[in-house]
Design an enzyme around this catalytic site. Structure first.
Site, PDB file in Angstrom:
ATOM      1  N   LYS A  45       0.827  -1.206   0.000  1.00 13.06           N
ATOM      2  CA  LYS A  45       0.000   0.000   0.000  1.00 13.06           C
ATOM      3  C   LYS A  45       0.859   1.253   0.000  1.00 13.06           C
ATOM      4  O   LYS A  45       0.482   2.267  -0.588  1.00 13.06           O
ATOM      5  CB  LYS A  45      -0.944   0.005   1.209  1.00 13.06           C
ATOM      6  CG  LYS A  45      -2.071  -0.998   1.061  1.00 13.06           C
ATOM      7  CD  LYS A  45      -3.184  -0.736   2.049  1.00 13.06           C
ATOM      8  CE  LYS A  45      -4.292  -1.764   1.888  1.00 13.06           C
ATOM      9  NZ  LYS A  45      -5.333  -1.632   2.902  1.00 13.06           N
ATOM     10  N   LYS A  90      -6.278 -11.922  -7.299  1.00 10.47           N
ATOM     11  CA  LYS A  90      -7.598 -12.222  -6.742  1.00 10.47           C
ATOM     12  C   LYS A  90      -8.592 -11.146  -7.170  1.00 10.47           C
ATOM     13  O   LYS A  90      -8.205 -10.021  -7.477  1.00 10.47           O
ATOM     14  CB  LYS A  90      -7.510 -12.395  -5.218  1.00 10.47           C
ATOM     15  CG  LYS A  90      -7.581 -11.146  -4.383  1.00 10.47           C
ATOM     16  CD  LYS A  90      -7.779 -11.533  -2.896  1.00 10.47           C
ATOM     17  CE  LYS A  90      -8.163 -10.295  -2.104  1.00 10.47           C
ATOM     18  NZ  LYS A  90      -8.381 -10.517  -0.686  1.00 10.47           N
ATOM     19  N   LYS A 107     -12.047  -5.534  -4.759  1.00  5.97           N
ATOM     20  CA  LYS A 107     -12.898  -4.344  -4.758  1.00  5.97           C
ATOM     21  C   LYS A 107     -12.184  -3.164  -5.372  1.00  5.97           C
ATOM     22  O   LYS A 107     -12.803  -2.250  -5.881  1.00  5.97           O
ATOM     23  CB  LYS A 107     -13.223  -3.927  -3.310  1.00  5.97           C
ATOM     24  CG  LYS A 107     -14.057  -4.892  -2.543  1.00  5.97           C
ATOM     25  CD  LYS A 107     -14.516  -4.262  -1.237  1.00  5.97           C
ATOM     26  CE  LYS A 107     -13.417  -4.296  -0.200  1.00  5.97           C
ATOM     27  NZ  LYS A 107     -13.867  -4.488   1.168  1.00  5.97           N
TER      28      LYS A 107
END
Ligand code: TRP
Length: 334
Positions: free
Chosen positions: A115, A197, A200
């Protein structure tokens, strides 16, 4: 233990819209756990602000997520569904746990590194201590089990380390939580890149099926899903695209991969993709109907938010007061 039941805690961030991966990989399984465990499912909005959020959007998504928990089948009378930001104990315990967490440990967190690379202009201290807030979430309710995906295992590991460290100093204060990995299978991948994966936060809207996608959108996205060169419906590692579609199909129909291979033997990808799209749309329809129905009933949802925040707060405070006493904070006179 609460009323003779083991405690389960999990949470989802109110960033982005929930995907089919969140549903098949987590939410759907949560529903089945409500009888066996005393369950706390938090909308972890405090974690969400580690990345810059637009306030009105965050508030709306948090409400939608909470409503979707219920629409997907979680009974709010049996499961404590609440906003993390409504229970101040999370922040208070997180501060204390910060003082029992080493920077060396936080430096090793792979999600922080990812991140930080992604949000290089906003590497804030909250992003860094994100795992400590997560530890507070879990330990506050003395959770025995925590259903998490693979990507959160490292955070659960540090939670256990912090809890054990604290217990070694102060005695048996925290329950040491175990990961609950659930049934195998529902590990849904991106429709555009099966190496990743389904997420969102994927920038490519075609990569994910959102729970609120209408049937046409669902079918269109499956039509565009990447598949493999060999045009047969076979469940094999060498065909990760089609393998993912088979897993989605199986999760939505209850069929096995072998049955699916048989069903589509000799048939092409387009026929199979349409069948997957229809199966998924069929699973989403009742959830969406329920979501829209619930969304209209503001008073009902508000009531759940209030009642469950009070319940969560009760258990959170029990742990927090004990911890405050252990570390030596003065006795409270009010
Ligand atoms: N970090 C988790 C995620 O992004 C969400 C989360 C926050 C969580 N607190 C938690 C999950 C406690 C399990 C338990 O998926």
């Amino acid at each position: 233990m609460i009323d003779g039941k083991k405690v389960l805690f999990s949470g989802m961030q109110s960033t982005g819209n929930l995907t089919l991966g969140n549903y098949l990989g987590a939410l759907k399984n949560w529903v089945a756990l409500s009888d066996e465990y005393e369950c706390f499912y938090s909308v972890v909005d405090m974690h969400s602000i580690t990345v810059r959020q637009e306030p009105a959007g965050l508030r709306k998504r948090a409400r939608n997520l909470l409503t979707l928990y219920i629409a997907a089948g979680l009974d709010p009378d049996k499961n404590c569904i609440y906003y993390q930001s409504h229970v101040s104990g999370h922040a208070e315990l997180a501060w204390i746990l910060n003082c029992f967490t080493y920077t060396g440990e936080l430096n090793r967190m792979t999600q922080f590194k990812d991140k930080a690379a992604k949000h290089a202009d906003n590497i804030n201290a909250g992003l860094y201590t994100y795992p400590v807030l997560m530890a507070a979430d879990i330990l506050l309710y003395q959770a025995d089990v925590v259903p998490v995906g693979k990507d959160q295992l490292q955070h659960l590991e540090i939670t256990r380390d912090i809890a054990q460290r604290f217990n070694a100093i102060y005695g048996d204060v925290f329950t040491i939580p175990e990961p609950y990995m659930g049934k195998a299978g529902a590990n849904i991948r991106s429709l555009q890149n099966p190496e990743k994966k389904m997420s969102k936060s994927d920038e490519n809207a075609n990569a994910s099926i959102y729970l609120m996608d209408d049937p046409d959108t669902v079918i269109r996205k499956f039509k565009r899903a990447v598949t493999d060169l060999d045009a047969s419906v076979r469940y094999r590692e060498e065909q990760p695209g089609i393998k993912n579609l088979i897993e989605i199909y199986c999760a939505c129909t209850g069929k096995t991969p072998a049955e699916t291979e048989k069903e589509f033997d000799g048939k092409g990808y387009s026929e199979f993709k349409l069948a997957v799209g229809e199966a998924v749309a069929g699973v989403l329809k009742p959830i969406q109907d329920r979501f829209y129905e619930l969304s209209k009933d503001k008073a009902y949802i508000d009531g759940i938010i209030k009642k469950n925040a009070e319940k969560a707060d009760y258990y959170a405070m029990k742990t927090l007061r004990k911890v405050q006493k252990k570390v030596g904070f003065p006795e409270r006179v009010r």
